[in-house]
Design a protein around this motif. Structure first.
Motif, PDB file in Angstrom:
ATOM      1  N   GLN A 181       0.598  -0.736  -0.124  1.00 16.44           N
ATOM      2  CA  GLN A 181      -0.200   0.062  -0.042  1.00 16.44           C
ATOM      3  C   GLN A 181       1.228   1.481   0.290  1.00 16.44           C
ATOM      4  OE1 GLN A 181      -2.660  -0.264   3.345  1.00 16.44           O
ATOM      5  NE2 GLN A 181      -4.238  -0.679   2.458  1.00 16.44           N
ATOM      6  N   CYS A 232      -0.120   5.493   1.467  1.00 18.30           N
ATOM      7  CA  CYS A 232       0.408   5.838   1.990  1.00 18.30           C
ATOM      8  C   CYS A 232       0.313   7.552   1.886  1.00 18.30           C
ATOM      9  CB  CYS A 232       0.130   5.671   3.433  1.00 18.30           C
ATOM     10  SG  CYS A 232      -0.489   6.540   4.964  1.00 18.30           S
ATOM     11  N   SER A 280      -3.023   4.902  -1.662  1.00 18.47           N
ATOM     12  CA  SER A 280      -4.450   3.618  -1.260  1.00 18.47           C
ATOM     13  C   SER A 280      -5.194   4.795  -0.343  1.00 18.47           C
ATOM     14  CB  SER A 280      -3.669   2.495  -1.014  1.00 18.47           C
ATOM     15  OG  SER A 280      -2.513   1.507  -1.533  1.00 18.47           O
ATOM     16  N   THR A 281      -4.186   5.378   0.018  1.00 18.97           N
ATOM     17  CA  THR A 281      -4.558   6.529   1.306  1.00 18.97           C
ATOM     18  C   THR A 281      -3.607   8.010   1.567  1.00 18.97           C
ATOM     19  OG1 THR A 281      -5.364   4.432   2.946  1.00 18.97           O
ATOM     20  CG2 THR A 281      -5.505   6.116   4.093  1.00 18.97           C
ATOM     21  N   THR A 291      -9.863   7.910   0.819  1.00 15.11           N
ATOM     22  CA  THR A 291      -9.307   7.392  -0.333  1.00 15.11           C
ATOM     23  C   THR A 291      -9.010   8.486  -1.281  1.00 15.11           C
ATOM     24  OG1 THR A 291     -11.267   7.201  -1.521  1.00 15.11           O
ATOM     25  CG2 THR A 291     -10.760   5.326  -0.628  1.00 15.11           C
ATOM     26  N   GLU A 330     -10.798   9.155  -3.703  1.00 18.35           N
ATOM     27  CA  GLU A 330     -11.761   9.869  -4.641  1.00 18.35           C
ATOM     28  C   GLU A 330     -12.781  10.010  -2.807  1.00 18.35           C
ATOM     29  OE1 GLU A 330     -10.680   6.094  -4.033  1.00 18.35           O
ATOM     30  OE2 GLU A 330      -9.903   7.007  -6.364  1.00 18.35           O
TER      31      GLU A 330
END
Ligand SMILES: Nc1ncnc2c1ncn2[C@@H]1O[C@H](COP(=O)(O)OP(=O)(O)OP(=O)(O)O)[C@@H](O)[C@H]1O
Ligand SMILES: [Mg+2]
Length: 239
Positions: free
Chosen positions: A28, A30, A200-201, A215, A217
């Motif tokens: 991931q 971040c 991812s975050t 996220t 988005e």
């Protein structure tokens, strides 16, 4: 997994980090966004014990770290590679010598692979840091970290000071590194566009606290005023 649980840090009477928590799995990315001076670099330094937190816990692969335990911190720094804001290279050594410095020879066997990942050409390695561009110095600094085979990589402002093309190359490099090494990355940055492309975050820090986590988005559609300001800044830059 890398986990920060309620990390707090005060310098003098200034509470820089106030109960900051985050969780990162391998594979991931971040992104930690926030204004200058909000404590982003301090957060990365607490993870590797360069700045011990006042309270809160850092867990790396189910092991709680103790910044006072130097022996453990050596192993933490092997598991978590910090790529500094400024390329940390020695001026008097060539790039090759910088990469070899303090490294067990067997680890060098993987050098070619890492040079490919970051798209750093082998001819550059005979040059001194002052003879290559800032972007190339940054790449060499990433390779230095990769050679230690970290499970987690902490990038402090990897795209700051780069032109738009080098920025894209750097983002592609981070993507490559995460994909190939299956490491987890924390990227501290002001660069919202890169965050939206890669993360991812996204975590947004303000006044020492996490004021948004989600996220890309949800970051773009957030009503949170600072998140909106960051996103609008990006839109303005785009046009
Ligand atoms: N070792 C230290 N001793 C005292 N104060 C410090 C120390 N390191 C950082 N600070 C202070 O902590 C605050 C946060 O610093 P930090 O470098 O983490 O900001 P940042 O979010 O990384 O900013 P930038 O985006 O400009 O890099 C600043 O006010 C800084 O002066
Ligand atoms: Mg910083």
């Amino acid at each position: 997994m890398l986990e920060l649980k309620a990390i707090s840090k005060t310098f003098g009477n200034r509470a820089v980090l106030r109960s900051v928590s985050l969780t990162l799995n391998r594979g991931q990315i971040c992104f930690v966004l926030g204004r200058s001076g909000v404590g982003k670099s301090v957060l990365l330094k607490t993870i590797v014990g360069l700045i011990p937190q006042d309270s809160g816990e850092v867990w790396i692969q189910s092991e709680k770290t103790d910044p006072q335990n130097e022996e453990q911190m050596v192993s933490v720094r092997q598991k978590c590679g910090l790529v500094f804001q400024m390329p940390a290279l020695l001026d008097s050594l060539t790039l090759q010598e910088n990469l070899e410095f303090g490294l067990k020879p067997e680890k060098l066997a993987r050098l070619g692979k890492y040079l490919d990942w970051v798209q750093l050409s082998r001819e550059r390695l005979s040059r001194y840091p002052a003879e290559v561009s800032f972007g190339t110095q940054k790449k060499a600094s990433v390779v230095r970290t990769l050679l230690r085979e970290p499970q987690f990589i902490l990038f402090d402002e990897p795209t700051t000071g780069l032109d738009p093309v080098s920025r894209q190359v750097t983002n592609q490099m981070i993507r490559n590194v995460v994909k190939e090494s299956h490491s987890g990355c924390i990227v501290v940055s002001h660069d919202v566009q890169s965050a939206i492309e890669l993360a991812s975050t996204i975590i947004l820090l303000d006044q020492g606290q996490v004021i948004f986590q989600g996220t890309p988005e949800s970051f773009c559609s957030s009503e949170q005023p600072l998140a909106r300001a960051f996103c609008n800044g990006m839109v303005l830059l785009d046009h």
